[in-house]
Design a protein around this motif. Structure first.
Motif, mmCIF file in Angstrom:
data_model
loop_
_atom_site.group_PDB
_atom_site.id
_atom_site.type_symbol
_atom_site.label_atom_id
_atom_site.label_comp_id
_atom_site.label_asym_id
_atom_site.label_seq_id
_atom_site.Cartn_x
_atom_site.Cartn_y
_atom_site.Cartn_z
ATOM 1 N N UNK B 165 7.522 13.612 18.585
ATOM 2 C CA UNK B 165 7.646 12.213 19.023
ATOM 3 C C UNK B 165 8.615 12.072 20.191
ATOM 4 N N UNK B 166 8.337 12.765 21.266
ATOM 5 C CA UNK B 166 9.269 12.783 22.405
ATOM 6 C C UNK B 166 8.965 11.690 23.420
ATOM 7 N N UNK B 167 7.974 10.832 23.132
ATOM 8 C CA UNK B 167 7.676 9.736 24.055
ATOM 9 C C UNK B 167 8.768 8.669 23.935
ATOM 10 N N UNK B 168 9.065 8.025 25.071
ATOM 11 C CA UNK B 168 10.202 7.114 25.152
ATOM 12 C C UNK B 168 9.979 5.847 24.333
ATOM 13 N N UNK B 169 8.833 5.196 24.544
ATOM 14 C CA UNK B 169 8.610 3.895 23.924
ATOM 15 C C UNK B 169 7.834 4.138 22.638
ATOM 16 N N UNK B 170 8.517 3.975 21.525
ATOM 17 C CA UNK B 170 7.972 4.473 20.264
ATOM 18 C C UNK B 170 6.734 3.720 19.796
ATOM 19 N N UNK B 171 6.598 2.453 20.169
ATOM 20 C CA UNK B 171 5.449 1.718 19.635
ATOM 21 C C UNK B 171 4.350 1.526 20.679
ATOM 22 N N UNK B 172 4.357 2.318 21.725
ATOM 23 C CA UNK B 172 3.341 2.249 22.765
ATOM 24 C C UNK B 172 1.973 2.669 22.206
ATOM 25 N N UNK B 173 0.913 2.040 22.692
ATOM 26 C CA UNK B 173 -0.436 2.406 22.254
ATOM 27 C C UNK B 173 -1.342 2.517 23.468
ATOM 28 N N UNK B 174 -2.360 3.331 23.345
ATOM 29 C CA UNK B 174 -3.367 3.414 24.401
ATOM 30 C C UNK B 174 -4.632 2.733 23.902
ATOM 31 N N UNK B 175 -5.269 1.981 24.766
ATOM 32 C CA UNK B 175 -6.508 1.308 24.412
ATOM 33 C C UNK B 175 -7.687 2.119 24.957
#
Lengths: 275, 275
Positions: B165-175
């Protein structure tokens, strides 16, 4: 002392051409390998200003670049439009039938997609910069390899142009922002364009209300883009560009928007360069 | 026979995970090296449907993908949201101090920018696909090299996760959009969302008039993006997503928009999956 201007990519890149065009005089360019580095070095005042690609007619806005402007608290002090001009280039003596691989920036490859359809045996490989791909072919004497880049890059890295103007949409242009660390002070010229950002709850009609204000204040909107805000369902950020005749109209609109929206941010007020 | 679903990238990619999640059943995935190939093969009916990333909270819309939907006359038959979950992975036994280069998709690298700031000696290199980078490390036994990809890719290509989980914005989603070649027929479920495109001259207020219609017909706008039209100064294309309770409200709005705008295109009417 010459002004230091940050560019993305190396000499011969489209950013370099924009810097030459925009400043009409001797400037020292600072080469950066990423937009992130460009923003960082400008904020640290290692460069005086910087040019940054922000949108084109194929890909729309490069939104992550707005995030960088925000993060490093940079300002927009100008804009510049450059026609897209993509050329296929390789070492002298190579012919198009020899080429097996083509390196370039993803956006450049996208703009030449149609051209490469007639050469299905050529493998397209994404690179960080158009000019960097050209330089590498020159430096390493790479055969059977070509780059897609500007005529300036061909000249600078002694490559031969195998096919010119290979981009599909002939009148396509890329828009660049000129960035600084402070709001631009009027210096004789008319500052008649602004880039702003604000947040809105998706209550039915709230965007319409904002656009009504913009219209009532005689601003013309040249761009609008919404972006969902993470973790806040149905709340959106809007990125809007407006042009205006009188600065006081813009100020009046911003006074109202401050009350109607959240997190209003004026990235900068600058001269409209779209002819 | 299982449905054939086109994905961008290879097994273990985020597109693959979306296909698994969305169809809840056995499907045969068709791996494609580019969005262009994905669109082309779907149009040629070599696949039955396809999943295609269309936007996220960092980069906004991937507008070139709309151009592909247009060019190949594809339709939107559904949507799916997937949380971003980026992980750093390498051959078993490697430690993070050993890693010199990290390969991944540009969007994945962008999402992990903050994480890599603490490792300035690591070189980030853009790749066509997250899972493909993981597979190459496995296939070629590459040491000192890591990939940023999904946990599924680590498992599939026998890599060890060095940092999760090294992505910065933890609740980001891709559509993602689910694409077909015909408009979706209602099949018990409620079709309450649509993606449309139209062109407008920038006459003061014309966009406001369109948004007023959308509001008056009880549609809720979840996205708007303008794109300048090449060669036609001050004329813009707008990409808009709307949700609605009753299909007849949507039809009514489209009847009016057909008269008020140019080139109205309904990409598809489908089920709103944003919870």
């Amino acid at each position: 002392m010459n002004k230091k201007i940050g560019i993305q990519g190396i000499k011969g890149s489209f950013h370099h051409l924009v810097a030459m065009d925009y400043y009409h005089k001797e400037v020292e360019v600072m080469e950066h390998l990423s937009f992130h580095e460009l923003a960082q070095k400008l904020a640290a005042k290692e460069s005086d200003e910087a040019v940054m690609a922000i949108e084109n007619s194929i890909a729309g806005s490069i939104l992550p670049n707005y995030a960088l402007i925000d993060e490093y608290n940079l300002t927009v002090v100008g804009e510049h439009y450059t026609p897209v001009n993509m050329n296929l280039m390789a070492l002298k003596g190579q012919e198009i039938g020899d080429i097996k691989k083509v390196f370039s920036h993803p956006m450049a490859l996208l703009q030449c997609k149609q051209f490469f359809k007639q050469y299905p045996h050529i493998k397209l490989i994404e690179d960080v910069d158009t000019a960097e791909a050209a330089k590498r072919i020159h430096d390493e004497g790479l055969k059977k390899v070509a780059a897609v880049a500007s005529p300036a890059a061909a000249q600078m890295y002694e490559l031969e142009i195998l096919a010119e103007s290979i981009h599909t949409i002939k009148s396509n242009a890329t828009r660049f922002l000129v960035l600084g660390t402070e709001q631009k002070k009027p210096n004789g010229e008319k500052l008649d364009k602004a880039s702003i950002k604000f947040d809105l709850k998706s209550e039915r009609g709230s965007l319409v209300s904002v656009l009504n204000i913009i219209r009532d204040c005689y601003l013309d909107m040249t761009k609008i883009q919404s972006l969902p805000i993470i973790d806040e369902p149905w709340k959106y950020s809007f990125f809007v560009d407006v042009t205006f005749e009188r600065p006081e109209d813009f100020e009046r609109a911003m006074d109202v928007l401050k009350l109607m929206t959240e997190g209003l941010r004026i990235f900068g007020i600058y001269k409209n360069n779209l002819s």
